[in-house]
Design an enzyme around this catalytic site. Structure first.
Site, PDB file in Angstrom:
ATOM      1  N   SER A   1      11.997 -32.040   5.117  1.00 11.92           N
ATOM      2  CA  SER A   1      10.831 -32.335   4.297  1.00 11.92           C
ATOM      3  C   SER A   1      10.256 -31.017   3.797  1.00 11.92           C
ATOM      4  O   SER A   1      10.420 -29.975   4.432  1.00 11.92           O
ATOM      5  CB  SER A   1       9.804 -33.078   5.154  1.00 11.92           C
ATOM      6  OG  SER A   1       8.500 -32.800   4.732  1.00 11.92           O
ATOM      7  N   SER A   2       9.554 -31.076   2.679  1.00 11.51           N
ATOM      8  CA  SER A   2       8.996 -29.840   2.113  1.00 11.51           C
ATOM      9  C   SER A   2       7.887 -29.251   2.983  1.00 11.51           C
ATOM     10  O   SER A   2       7.479 -28.109   2.778  1.00 11.51           O
ATOM     11  CB  SER A   2       8.470 -30.098   0.703  1.00 11.51           C
ATOM     12  OG  SER A   2       7.483 -31.111   0.720  1.00 11.51           O
ATOM     13  N   CYS A   3       7.397 -30.005   3.973  1.00  9.99           N
ATOM     14  CA  CYS A   3       6.323 -29.480   4.833  1.00  9.99           C
ATOM     15  C   CYS A   3       6.833 -28.410   5.802  1.00  9.99           C
ATOM     16  O   CYS A   3       6.051 -27.816   6.533  1.00  9.99           O
ATOM     17  CB  CYS A   3       5.660 -30.612   5.620  1.00  9.99           C
ATOM     18  SG  CYS A   3       6.683 -31.259   6.935  1.00  9.99           S
TER      19      CYS A   3
ATOM     20  N   TYR B   1       5.345 -32.095  13.137  1.00 14.03           N
ATOM     21  CA  TYR B   1       6.482 -32.673  12.395  1.00 14.03           C
ATOM     22  C   TYR B   1       7.319 -31.547  11.769  1.00 14.03           C
ATOM     23  O   TYR B   1       8.545 -31.549  11.838  1.00 14.03           O
ATOM     24  CB  TYR B   1       5.942 -33.614  11.323  1.00 14.03           C
ATOM     25  CG  TYR B   1       6.989 -34.251  10.442  1.00 14.03           C
ATOM     26  CD1 TYR B   1       7.808 -35.267  10.941  1.00 14.03           C
ATOM     27  CD2 TYR B   1       7.151 -33.848   9.120  1.00 14.03           C
ATOM     28  CE1 TYR B   1       8.768 -35.860  10.132  1.00 14.03           C
ATOM     29  CE2 TYR B   1       8.110 -34.444   8.313  1.00 14.03           C
ATOM     30  CZ  TYR B   1       8.908 -35.443   8.815  1.00 14.03           C
ATOM     31  OH  TYR B   1       9.864 -36.025   8.017  1.00 14.03           O
TER      32      TYR B   1
ATOM     33  N   LYS C   1      11.326 -30.488  12.246  1.00 11.34           N
ATOM     34  CA  LYS C   1      12.272 -30.431  11.125  1.00 11.34           C
ATOM     35  C   LYS C   1      12.908 -29.046  10.990  1.00 11.34           C
ATOM     36  O   LYS C   1      14.096 -28.932  10.695  1.00 11.34           O
ATOM     37  CB  LYS C   1      11.562 -30.827   9.823  1.00 11.34           C
ATOM     38  CG  LYS C   1      11.281 -32.320   9.721  1.00 11.34           C
ATOM     39  CD  LYS C   1      12.594 -33.102   9.662  1.00 11.34           C
ATOM     40  CE  LYS C   1      12.391 -34.595   9.549  1.00 11.34           C
ATOM     41  NZ  LYS C   1      13.678 -35.327   9.542  1.00 11.34           N
TER      42      LYS C   1
ATOM     43  N   HIS D   1       1.185 -42.224   1.112  1.00 14.36           N
ATOM     44  CA  HIS D   1       1.033 -40.987   0.355  1.00 14.36           C
ATOM     45  C   HIS D   1       0.379 -41.276  -0.997  1.00 14.36           C
ATOM     46  O   HIS D   1       0.147 -42.423  -1.357  1.00 14.36           O
ATOM     47  CB  HIS D   1       2.395 -40.318   0.184  1.00 14.36           C
ATOM     48  CG  HIS D   1       2.947 -39.788   1.457  1.00 14.36           C
ATOM     49  ND1 HIS D   1       4.098 -40.270   2.033  1.00 14.36           N
ATOM     50  CD2 HIS D   1       2.484 -38.819   2.306  1.00 14.36           C
ATOM     51  CE1 HIS D   1       4.331 -39.615   3.172  1.00 14.36           C
ATOM     52  NE2 HIS D   1       3.362 -38.739   3.358  1.00 14.36           N
TER      53      HIS D   1
END
Length: 325
Positions: A123-125, A152, A156, A195
């Site tokens: 994920s981009s986070c 999270y 990842k 979201h």
């Protein structure tokens, strides 16, 4: 599509044998379901799918037994515990423990049971809160994470590093892809936990049904965001399985930015809400810009296909069919 035809597939490649067993972990989610649709459309005949009730990926022995009996040739790991800011803040232990368990069990068992290639989706986070824009792959681990979802994100990042470690130590073909903000069929339209895009769609739809005069949206509408239709991501996943084999993770984005204001206007138009759109500028805007640099994947020859407008129409049609009011 950005995909590759069979005529260019080498004998050991992903697309060369459509009867090869492919395990798609998390096949009921937004991402997994799109990957399954894509593989079925391409003619794959031997997809291995398990619901959470049939296989709990957090249980190491169960995962090991599954790989021992099924022996898939390819694995696409799209299973994860996901949620918004509220969920991440409320259940940090779940977000780090469950995701670490899923990844560790699947990646390790896949390697030990002879899987040819594995793709891990993040994920981009994973990127630092103040990463340069657009965010290149090299920004990973260069600064502090966004505190609201660091549990999270850390899980990842560990998944990416695990794939790299198994490649370095064992020469195993494990790769990672990092998608930008995704939307499409099977998205989460929950009133509190969804979201921005599905949340807007639901609110405009409910306002239309109730003939409301206005919809109030938080902030000024000025932040820039990037969105990718999940079917484009699925196409990118197939492209990577066929064409990419490297140590570094790969960003998968549309490369197109839209302000939250432009997004809200577009959703309003697609839904057909006739009332006013009101901005509550006393509420926070969040990060001013979040765009991923996907030039690495584009340089390999992949391109996204679905415009935001077409994608929103498709998503709203799915919403009308599947989400009961």
């Amino acid at each position: 599509m950005g995909g590759v035809g069979n005529d260019t597939a080498s004998p050991n490649s992903f697309l060369s044998d459509k009867s090869a067993k492919v395990f798609v972990a998390g096949h009921r989610g937004l991402v997994g379901s799109a990957i399954v649709r894509k593989l079925q459309a391409l003619g794959f005949t031997n997809l291995v799918l398990r619901t959470h009730a049939e296989l709990d990926l957090t249980r190491q022995n169960d995962v090991d037994s599954f790989f021992d009996s099924e022996k898939p040739r390819f694995v696409i790991l799209a299973a994860a515990k996901v949620g918004g800011i509220h969920a991440n803040n409320t259940y940090p232990a779940d977000f780090i423990a469950v995701n670490l368990q899923i990844q560790t069990n699947v990646i390790d068992s896949a390697y030990r049971h002879g899987v040819q290639k594995l793709l891990f989706l993040g994920s981009s986070c994973i990127y630092p809160k103040f990463a340069p824009q657009p965010i290149p792959e090299q920004a990973l681990l260069t600064g502090p994470l966004e505190p609201t979802n660091e549990w999270y994100a850390v899980a990842k990042i560990t998944g990416i590093k695990m794939c790299q470690a198994y490649r370095i130590q064992y020469g195993w073909d494990a790769i990672s892809g990092m998608p930008t903000n995704l939307y499409g069929p099977n998205d989460n339209f929950h009133p509190e936990n969804s979201h921005v895009l599905p949340a807007l769609m639901r609110r405009f739809h409910e306002a239309k049904v109730k003939s409301s005069k206005e919809v109030v949206v938080w902030g000024t509408g000025s932040p820039l965001r990037e969105f990718l239709h999940v079917d484009d991501l699925a196409d990118g996943v197939v492209f990577m399985m066929e064409n990419y084999s490297g140590l570094e993770h790969v960003n998968v984005g549309s490369g197109k930015e839209v302000t939250i204001k432009e997004l809200a206007e577009l959703v309003k138009e697609v839904v057909g809400f006739e009332g006013d759109l009101v901005w509550d500028s006393s509420k926070p805007d969040g990060t001013p810009r979040k765009l991923m640099d996907s030039s690495k994947l584009l340089g390999l020859g992949w391109n996204p296909n679905i415009s935001l407008k077409d994608g929103l129409v498709d998503t709203y049609n799915w919403y009308l069919e599947h989400v009961k009011q």
